[in-house]
Design a protein around this motif. Sequence first.
Motif, PDB file in Angstrom:
ATOM      1  N   ALA A  46      -7.537  10.637  -1.166  1.00 20.96           N
ATOM      2  CA  ALA A  46      -8.513  11.159  -0.212  1.00 20.96           C
ATOM      3  C   ALA A  46      -7.888  12.196   0.720  1.00 20.96           C
ATOM      4  O   ALA A  46      -8.548  13.140   1.153  1.00 20.96           O
ATOM      5  CB  ALA A  46      -9.110  10.016   0.597  1.00 20.96           C
ATOM      6  N   ALA A  47      -6.607  12.031   1.017  1.00 19.27           N
ATOM      7  CA  ALA A  47      -5.930  12.946   1.935  1.00 19.27           C
ATOM      8  C   ALA A  47      -5.332  14.160   1.236  1.00 19.27           C
ATOM      9  O   ALA A  47      -4.851  15.079   1.901  1.00 19.27           O
ATOM     10  CB  ALA A  47      -4.817  12.199   2.677  1.00 19.27           C
ATOM     11  N   ASN A  48      -5.370  14.179  -0.114  1.00 18.39           N
ATOM     12  CA  ASN A  48      -4.694  15.246  -0.850  1.00 18.39           C
ATOM     13  C   ASN A  48      -5.571  15.859  -1.943  1.00 18.39           C
ATOM     14  O   ASN A  48      -5.095  16.153  -3.045  1.00 18.39           O
ATOM     15  CB  ASN A  48      -3.398  14.712  -1.463  1.00 18.39           C
ATOM     16  N   ASN A  49      -6.856  16.035  -1.644  1.00 17.10           N
ATOM     17  CA  ASN A  49      -7.781  16.673  -2.590  1.00 17.10           C
ATOM     18  C   ASN A  49      -7.752  15.997  -3.959  1.00 17.10           C
ATOM     19  O   ASN A  49      -7.752  16.663  -4.990  1.00 17.10           O
ATOM     20  CB  ASN A  49      -7.458  18.163  -2.724  1.00 17.10           C
ATOM     21  N   ASN A  50      -7.677  14.673  -3.932  1.00 13.15           N
ATOM     22  CA  ASN A  50      -7.692  13.827  -5.128  1.00 13.15           C
ATOM     23  C   ASN A  50      -6.389  13.871  -5.917  1.00 13.15           C
ATOM     24  O   ASN A  50      -6.280  13.250  -6.977  1.00 13.15           O
ATOM     25  CB  ASN A  50      -8.861  14.165  -6.065  1.00 13.15           C
ATOM     26  N   ALA A  51      -5.374  14.578  -5.436  1.00 13.90           N
ATOM     27  CA  ALA A  51      -4.058  14.541  -6.078  1.00 13.90           C
ATOM     28  C   ALA A  51      -3.277  13.356  -5.515  1.00 13.90           C
ATOM     29  O   ALA A  51      -3.405  13.032  -4.331  1.00 13.90           O
ATOM     30  CB  ALA A  51      -3.300  15.835  -5.818  1.00 13.90           C
ATOM     31  N   TYR A  52      -2.476  12.708  -6.360  1.00 14.12           N
ATOM     32  CA  TYR A  52      -1.739  11.522  -5.929  1.00 14.12           C
ATOM     33  C   TYR A  52      -0.261  11.870  -5.801  1.00 14.12           C
ATOM     34  O   TYR A  52       0.427  12.078  -6.802  1.00 14.12           O
ATOM     35  CB  TYR A  52      -1.933  10.392  -6.925  1.00 14.12           C
ATOM     36  N   PRO A  53       0.270  11.960  -4.576  1.00 13.86           N
ATOM     37  CA  PRO A  53       1.687  12.295  -4.400  1.00 13.86           C
ATOM     38  C   PRO A  53       2.578  11.177  -4.959  1.00 13.86           C
ATOM     39  O   PRO A  53       2.461  10.028  -4.534  1.00 13.86           O
ATOM     40  CB  PRO A  53       1.844  12.403  -2.879  1.00 13.86           C
ATOM     41  N   PRO A  54       3.460  11.473  -5.902  1.00 15.80           N
ATOM     42  CA  PRO A  54       4.286  10.416  -6.501  1.00 15.80           C
ATOM     43  C   PRO A  54       5.359   9.906  -5.544  1.00 15.80           C
ATOM     44  O   PRO A  54       5.793  10.623  -4.636  1.00 15.80           O
ATOM     45  CB  PRO A  54       4.925  11.110  -7.704  1.00 15.80           C
ATOM     46  N   ASP A  55       5.760   8.670  -5.760  1.00 14.06           N
ATOM     47  CA  ASP A  55       6.913   8.124  -5.046  1.00 14.06           C
ATOM     48  C   ASP A  55       8.157   8.880  -5.511  1.00 14.06           C
ATOM     49  O   ASP A  55       8.310   9.173  -6.699  1.00 14.06           O
ATOM     50  CB  ASP A  55       7.054   6.629  -5.333  1.00 14.06           C
ATOM     51  N   LEU A  56       9.057   9.191  -4.585  1.00  8.15           N
ATOM     52  CA  LEU A  56      10.209  10.038  -4.915  1.00  8.15           C
ATOM     53  C   LEU A  56      11.488   9.264  -5.185  1.00  8.15           C
ATOM     54  O   LEU A  56      12.527   9.878  -5.451  1.00  8.15           O
ATOM     55  CB  LEU A  56      10.458  11.036  -3.779  1.00  8.15           C
ATOM     56  N   SER A  57      11.439   7.940  -5.154  1.00  7.78           N
ATOM     57  CA  SER A  57      12.669   7.152  -5.306  1.00  7.78           C
ATOM     58  C   SER A  57      13.444   7.524  -6.566  1.00  7.78           C
ATOM     59  O   SER A  57      14.667   7.662  -6.544  1.00  7.78           O
ATOM     60  CB  SER A  57      12.342   5.659  -5.342  1.00  7.78           C
ATOM     61  N   LEU A  58      12.736   7.681  -7.685  1.00 10.14           N
ATOM     62  CA  LEU A  58      13.382   7.931  -8.976  1.00 10.14           C
ATOM     63  C   LEU A  58      12.981   9.282  -9.559  1.00 10.14           C
ATOM     64  O   LEU A  58      13.130   9.501 -10.763  1.00 10.14           O
ATOM     65  CB  LEU A  58      13.013   6.811  -9.966  1.00 10.14           C
ATOM     66  N   ILE A  59      12.504  10.175  -8.731  1.00 12.38           N
ATOM     67  CA  ILE A  59      11.889  11.402  -9.229  1.00 12.38           C
ATOM     68  C   ILE A  59      12.867  12.262 -10.014  1.00 12.38           C
ATOM     69  O   ILE A  59      12.483  12.935 -10.988  1.00 12.38           O
ATOM     70  CB  ILE A  59      11.262  12.206  -8.062  1.00 12.38           C
ATOM     71  N   THR A  60      14.149  12.286  -9.641  1.00  8.46           N
ATOM     72  CA  THR A  60      15.090  13.148 -10.361  1.00  8.46           C
ATOM     73  C   THR A  60      15.436  12.598 -11.737  1.00  8.46           C
ATOM     74  O   THR A  60      15.970  13.327 -12.577  1.00  8.46           O
ATOM     75  CB  THR A  60      16.394  13.358  -9.565  1.00  8.46           C
ATOM     76  N   LYS A  61      15.144  11.333 -11.980  1.00  6.46           N
ATOM     77  CA  LYS A  61      15.313  10.771 -13.310  1.00  6.46           C
ATOM     78  C   LYS A  61      14.006  10.793 -14.097  1.00  6.46           C
ATOM     79  O   LYS A  61      14.015  10.831 -15.331  1.00  6.46           O
ATOM     80  CB  LYS A  61      15.826   9.331 -13.231  1.00  6.46           C
ATOM     81  N   ALA A  62      12.894  10.752 -13.383  1.00  4.28           N
ATOM     82  CA  ALA A  62      11.592  10.636 -14.038  1.00  4.28           C
ATOM     83  C   ALA A  62      11.079  11.965 -14.579  1.00  4.28           C
ATOM     84  O   ALA A  62      10.199  11.972 -15.439  1.00  4.28           O
ATOM     85  CB  ALA A  62      10.565  10.064 -13.060  1.00  4.28           C
ATOM     86  N   ARG A  63      11.602  13.084 -14.111  1.00  4.86           N
ATOM     87  CA  ARG A  63      11.102  14.383 -14.536  1.00  4.86           C
ATOM     88  C   ARG A  63      12.101  15.066 -15.459  1.00  4.86           C
ATOM     89  O   ARG A  63      13.310  15.067 -15.210  1.00  4.86           O
ATOM     90  CB  ARG A  63      10.835  15.278 -13.317  1.00  4.86           C
ATOM     91  N   GLU A  64      11.588  15.646 -16.534  1.00  3.80           N
ATOM     92  CA  GLU A  64      12.443  16.416 -17.436  1.00  3.80           C
ATOM     93  C   GLU A  64      13.053  17.578 -16.659  1.00  3.80           C
ATOM     94  O   GLU A  64      12.378  18.266 -15.901  1.00  3.80           O
ATOM     95  CB  GLU A  64      11.618  16.948 -18.605  1.00  3.80           C
ATOM     96  N   GLY A  65      14.334  17.780 -16.857  1.00  2.00           N
ATOM     97  CA  GLY A  65      15.024  18.799 -16.076  1.00  2.00           C
ATOM     98  C   GLY A  65      15.767  18.231 -14.898  1.00  2.00           C
ATOM     99  O   GLY A  65      16.654  18.871 -14.338  1.00  2.00           O
ATOM    100  N   HIS A  66      15.359  17.025 -14.470  1.00  2.00           N
ATOM    101  CA  HIS A  66      16.060  16.258 -13.439  1.00  2.00           C
ATOM    102  C   HIS A  66      16.261  17.070 -12.150  1.00  2.00           C
ATOM    103  O   HIS A  66      15.344  17.738 -11.697  1.00  2.00           O
ATOM    104  CB  HIS A  66      17.365  15.720 -14.015  1.00  2.00           C
TER     105      HIS A  66
END
Length: 272
Positions: A138-158
């Motif tokens: 509701a606060a982000n135009n229906n986009a869901y901001p991901p949790d960043l704890s593991l983001i550098t492992k969760a995304r290709e390219g790290h």
Amino acid sequence: MIRPIAMLVGAFFVGALLWAIVKTPLTNEVDKMKAFHLEPKELHLASDGPFGHWDTAQLQRGLKVYKEVCAACHGLGQVAFYDFKALGYDEDQVKAIASSWPIQTATINPDTGEAATRAPIISDKLPQPYLNEVAARAANNNAYPPDLSLITKAREGHAPYLYSLLTGYRNPPANLPEELRPSGPLHYNPYFANLNIAMPPPLTAEGQVTYDDGTRATVDQMAKDVTAFLVWTAEPKLATRHAYGWAILGFLLVLTTLAYMSYRSIWADKKH
């Protein structure tokens, strides 16, 4: 017998034609995206490689960027306040950091109608910026901001991908096809998979944060620092693992040498 076979063959070709009609525009659009998509930039951090270690000054700066810029939308649900001791803070300093991060509770404050809060303790995990996914969207135009704890492992390219994404916002090129141009709340970023991302540029100007160690807070520096910090949140034991790994390799090398010397001593005078 011939008629059913002919019907099956005809149905097959009709299905193939429909498939081609449906898939061709999508394939063409993906090909168009690839023409404008950029691979992550190079990024060199102290934690890289087998001799990687933590640059605690950079991690402290990254925590400051996360707290003052990223924490408004993104959580760190896998990190507790006491983990910050690994960044070079003592317990009193960790308590001071935690004190500025009130913990939301499930109860509602009857005076304000908002979620009630309590004072944090250092064993608490860092609080989420929203009570639930519905509130986040509701606060982000229906986009869901991901949790960043593991983001550098969760995304290709790290880590290089995250750094590139943070510094990659720009105006769409003049030759970008109309169907690929950002619309509504989207923003053009050639490092993002489909070129258009819902998150607005988080790092917008030099001096957006003030570093305690006097480091010049350029956009590039802030992006590197928060990326280094998020590499740490994804794998806080990395330096310890490296140290154990080298110790084990040393032990195995000595053991192998002793075993070979024992073999030579026992079997040197034996004939086959």
